[in-house]
Write a protein that holds these residues in place. Structure first.
Motif, PDB file in Angstrom:
ATOM      1  N   ALA A   1       0.936  -1.187   0.014  1.00 35.64           N
ATOM      2  CA  ALA A   1      -0.315   0.125  -0.008  1.00 35.64           C
ATOM      3  C   ALA A   1       0.773   1.251   0.147  1.00 35.64           C
ATOM      4  O   ALA A   1       0.310   2.259   0.110  1.00 35.64           O
ATOM      5  CB  ALA A   1      -0.559  -0.139   1.300  1.00 35.64           C
ATOM      6  N   GLY A   2       2.139   1.082  -0.040  1.00 39.00           N
ATOM      7  CA  GLY A   2       2.958   2.196   0.201  1.00 39.00           C
ATOM      8  C   GLY A   2       3.220   2.828   1.503  1.00 39.00           C
ATOM      9  O   GLY A   2       2.979   2.122   2.692  1.00 39.00           O
ATOM     10  N   GLN A   3       3.933   3.779   1.701  1.00 42.64           N
ATOM     11  CA  GLN A   3       4.250   4.266   3.286  1.00 42.64           C
ATOM     12  C   GLN A   3       3.423   5.656   3.130  1.00 42.64           C
ATOM     13  O   GLN A   3       2.934   6.189   2.707  1.00 42.64           O
ATOM     14  CB  GLN A   3       5.770   4.856   3.070  1.00 42.64           C
ATOM     15  CG  GLN A   3       6.627   3.655   2.647  1.00 42.64           C
ATOM     16  CD  GLN A   3       8.310   4.279   2.681  1.00 42.64           C
ATOM     17  OE1 GLN A   3       8.351   5.286   2.897  1.00 42.64           O
ATOM     18  NE2 GLN A   3       9.156   3.393   1.818  1.00 42.64           N
ATOM     19  N   ASP A   4       3.214   5.655   4.599  1.00 42.82           N
ATOM     20  CA  ASP A   4       2.496   6.734   5.269  1.00 42.82           C
ATOM     21  C   ASP A   4       2.533   8.104   4.780  1.00 42.82           C
ATOM     22  O   ASP A   4       4.120   8.051   4.486  1.00 42.82           O
ATOM     23  CB  ASP A   4       2.192   6.709   6.696  1.00 42.82           C
ATOM     24  CG  ASP A   4       1.592   5.256   7.214  1.00 42.82           C
ATOM     25  OD1 ASP A   4       0.920   4.629   6.467  1.00 42.82           O
ATOM     26  OD2 ASP A   4       1.701   4.975   8.517  1.00 42.82           O
ATOM     27  N   GLY A   5       1.831   8.920   4.494  1.00 41.43           N
ATOM     28  CA  GLY A   5       2.398  10.291   4.032  1.00 41.43           C
ATOM     29  C   GLY A   5       1.413  11.439   4.654  1.00 41.43           C
ATOM     30  O   GLY A   5       0.187  11.092   5.481  1.00 41.43           O
TER      31      GLY A   5
ATOM     32  N   ASP B   1      -6.125  14.639  -4.522  1.00 45.06           N
ATOM     33  CA  ASP B   1      -5.863  13.045  -4.904  1.00 45.06           C
ATOM     34  C   ASP B   1      -4.958  12.462  -3.754  1.00 45.06           C
ATOM     35  O   ASP B   1      -3.995  12.882  -3.475  1.00 45.06           O
ATOM     36  CB  ASP B   1      -4.974  13.187  -6.028  1.00 45.06           C
ATOM     37  CG  ASP B   1      -5.191  11.387  -6.568  1.00 45.06           C
ATOM     38  OD1 ASP B   1      -5.297  10.878  -5.747  1.00 45.06           O
ATOM     39  OD2 ASP B   1      -4.907  11.588  -7.924  1.00 45.06           O
ATOM     40  N   LEU B   2      -5.849  11.650  -2.981  1.00 44.01           N
ATOM     41  CA  LEU B   2      -5.022  10.927  -1.905  1.00 44.01           C
ATOM     42  C   LEU B   2      -3.922  10.419  -2.250  1.00 44.01           C
ATOM     43  O   LEU B   2      -2.868  10.097  -1.372  1.00 44.01           O
ATOM     44  CB  LEU B   2      -6.098  10.111  -1.077  1.00 44.01           C
ATOM     45  CG  LEU B   2      -7.284  10.828  -0.578  1.00 44.01           C
ATOM     46  CD1 LEU B   2      -8.292   9.860  -0.115  1.00 44.01           C
ATOM     47  CD2 LEU B   2      -6.929  11.468   0.612  1.00 44.01           C
ATOM     48  N   LEU B   3      -3.736   9.750  -3.300  1.00 44.56           N
ATOM     49  CA  LEU B   3      -2.568   9.097  -4.033  1.00 44.56           C
ATOM     50  C   LEU B   3      -1.172   9.939  -3.735  1.00 44.56           C
ATOM     51  O   LEU B   3      -0.183   9.481  -3.613  1.00 44.56           O
ATOM     52  CB  LEU B   3      -2.845   8.666  -5.309  1.00 44.56           C
ATOM     53  CG  LEU B   3      -3.714   7.156  -5.506  1.00 44.56           C
ATOM     54  CD1 LEU B   3      -3.649   6.878  -6.875  1.00 44.56           C
ATOM     55  CD2 LEU B   3      -2.862   6.143  -4.858  1.00 44.56           C
ATOM     56  N   ALA B   4      -1.350  11.049  -3.725  1.00 45.21           N
ATOM     57  CA  ALA B   4      -0.272  12.024  -3.982  1.00 45.21           C
ATOM     58  C   ALA B   4       0.225  12.230  -2.378  1.00 45.21           C
ATOM     59  O   ALA B   4       1.304  12.499  -2.202  1.00 45.21           O
ATOM     60  CB  ALA B   4      -0.707  13.634  -4.236  1.00 45.21           C
ATOM     61  N   GLY B   5      -0.420  11.613  -1.452  1.00 42.69           N
ATOM     62  CA  GLY B   5       0.066  11.541   0.037  1.00 42.69           C
ATOM     63  C   GLY B   5       0.900  10.439   0.234  1.00 42.69           C
ATOM     64  O   GLY B   5       1.592  10.108   1.411  1.00 42.69           O
TER      65      GLY B   5
ATOM     66  N   VAL C   1      -2.522  11.403   6.421  1.00 42.86           N
ATOM     67  CA  VAL C   1      -3.029  12.505   7.277  1.00 42.86           C
ATOM     68  C   VAL C   1      -3.363  13.621   6.314  1.00 42.86           C
ATOM     69  O   VAL C   1      -2.554  14.271   5.789  1.00 42.86           O
ATOM     70  CB  VAL C   1      -2.373  12.627   8.343  1.00 42.86           C
ATOM     71  CG1 VAL C   1      -2.840  13.790   9.259  1.00 42.86           C
ATOM     72  CG2 VAL C   1      -2.050  11.330   8.994  1.00 42.86           C
ATOM     73  N   VAL C   2      -4.739  14.182   6.122  1.00 46.43           N
ATOM     74  CA  VAL C   2      -4.927  15.261   5.355  1.00 46.43           C
ATOM     75  C   VAL C   2      -5.151  16.372   6.299  1.00 46.43           C
ATOM     76  O   VAL C   2      -6.042  16.223   7.270  1.00 46.43           O
ATOM     77  CB  VAL C   2      -6.222  15.214   4.537  1.00 46.43           C
ATOM     78  CG1 VAL C   2      -6.439  16.380   4.043  1.00 46.43           C
ATOM     79  CG2 VAL C   2      -5.954  13.916   3.754  1.00 46.43           C
ATOM     80  N   THR C   3      -4.301  17.402   6.435  1.00 43.43           N
ATOM     81  CA  THR C   3      -4.131  18.581   7.344  1.00 43.43           C
ATOM     82  C   THR C   3      -5.089  19.695   6.534  1.00 43.43           C
ATOM     83  O   THR C   3      -4.508  20.283   5.540  1.00 43.43           O
ATOM     84  CB  THR C   3      -2.772  18.963   8.009  1.00 43.43           C
ATOM     85  OG1 THR C   3      -2.296  18.020   8.456  1.00 43.43           O
ATOM     86  CG2 THR C   3      -3.098  20.358   8.584  1.00 43.43           C
TER      87      THR C   3
END
Length: 381
Positions: free
Chosen positions: A215-219, A230-234, A286-288
């Motif tokens: 799933a990739g790394q947290d961002g 776009d959440l994938l950018a995170g 995490v979306v700030t």
């Protein structure tokens, strides 16, 4: 059990004596001398393969199998197989297999006393019927799993051997256990073969190895209120793109495109990737949401007029802007380290950025002005 006391050699029978190919072969005897023969017939079974075994009594004899057009004329006899001393054993009595016989056809066995000594001997002719089994549907496994290959077939005889034509796969097979660690993520054909002398039957089963889910790394993503993102950018690192997104309330999202709300704060989105075989993998973004800006008040047209290409890139990236005015550029890697920055460096037209000296990986291009901001995710190969 038979006795060959008084057995002799018929006229012209020596003309068809097997050649001297040595002991424990299926093509001849130690010598071509006949000392006293008896003859028997058998009908070839549907399998076309038989075992001729005289080892129940360790009598020093030798046997040969013939086909014949006319049993009264040795000139019409053709040697099919012969044996002097058991194949794969220590008995001086013959024991060998004959294959390729025509089912339903009568064949002839010559049994000779090797050194002329008469006595009791045994003779058994049995049909060879081997079953490699039937292959089951493709077996799907996660990389690193150890598979008992007998679970991939059914209806098989025991005692067979598993093998692959691919050296690395063959080396990963011990008896029936197949260790998939380190092998390519693909479907492999593996053969099971049961053998009895010259007779065999085989079946090929298939094992498909799947890569671990990633799933990739947290961002993190920082955005304004009411901003489409776009959440994938995170996500950082390599990411499987077939996963599912879940919002902070754990509700499944249709895709990775979301719009931030009107309340500032931090919101957790989960990304779950799975292939149905390996365990699922989860990453968190995490979306700030900032309280000091509102996307609805920025100049959206400025953002729509900007494109970044190619993606992926080998190091040279072009930023095309159709907007009159300049943008600031900040390039960061997946760990948040700044790679390149510039104030008012992106102007109308085609702008070139050279990243040929950086390591391969994912980088984020943040373009901003007083009224607009956008992040592009670029992969450098």
């Amino acid at each position: 059990t038979f006795n060959n006391n008084g057995a002799a050699v018929s006229l012209n029978e020596t003309n068809i004596a097997p050649t001297a190919t040595g002991a424990q072969t299926t093509t001849g005897w130690v010598n071509s001398t006949l000392n006293g023969t008896l003859w028997y017939t058998f009908v070839a079974p549907p399998s076309g393969s038989v075992r001729i075994n005289s080892t129940a009594i360790n009598y020093n004899g030798q046997a040969a199998v013939y086909s014949a057009v006319n049993c009264a004329d040795f000139n019409t006899f053709t040697l099919v197989a012969a044996n002097d001393d058991a194949i794969g054993g220590t008995s001086v009595a013959p024991n060998f297999t004959v294959c390729g016989l025509t089912p339903g056809t009568t064949y002839y066995i010559m049994y000779d006393k090797f050194d002329g000594t008469s006595g009791n001997f045994s003779l058994n002719v049995s049909a060879i019927v081997l079953e490699g089994g039937s292959a089951l549907p493709v077996t799907n496994v996660c990389t690193g799993a150890i598979v008992d290959l007998f679970t991939t077939i059914s209806g098989n005889n025991t005692g067979g051997v598993w093998s692959s034509s691919i050296a690395a796969v063959n080396a990963s097979i011990q008896d029936s256990m197949f260790n998939t660690a380190g092998l390519a993520y693909q479907t492999f054909n593996i053969q099971y073969r049961v053998t009895d002398g010259c007779a065999y039957d085989s079946i090929v089963s298939q094992v498909k190895i799947f890569q671990l889910s990633n799933a990739g790394q947290d961002g993190v993503i920082t955005a304004c209120k009411n901003e489409p993102i776009d959440l994938l950018a995170g996500l950082n690192g390599n990411t499987d793109l077939n996963g599912d997104w879940y919002d902070p309330s754990n509700v499944l999202l249709p895709n990775s495109q979301v719009t931030t709300g009107i309340f500032p704060g931090q919101y957790n989105y989960d990304y779950i990737s799975g292939n149905g075989v390996c365990p699922d993998d989860t990453a968190n973004v995490v979306v700030t949401v900032l309280g000091n800006c509102n996307w609805l008040s920025v100049d959206e047209m400025a953002l729509e007029e900007v494109t970044v290409y190619p993606n992926p890139s080998t190091g040279v990236i072009f930023i095309e802007s159709g907007f009159t005015g300049n943008f600031n550029l900040v390039i960061t890697d997946i760990n948040g380290r700044t790679v390149q920055t510039g104030q008012n460096t992106i102007s109308a037209g085609t702008n070139t950025v050279n990243l040929k000296e950086v390591e391969r990986g994912t980088y984020f291009f943040k373009l901003s002005s007083e009224n607009a901001e956008k992040v592009f995710r670029i992969v450098i190969q």
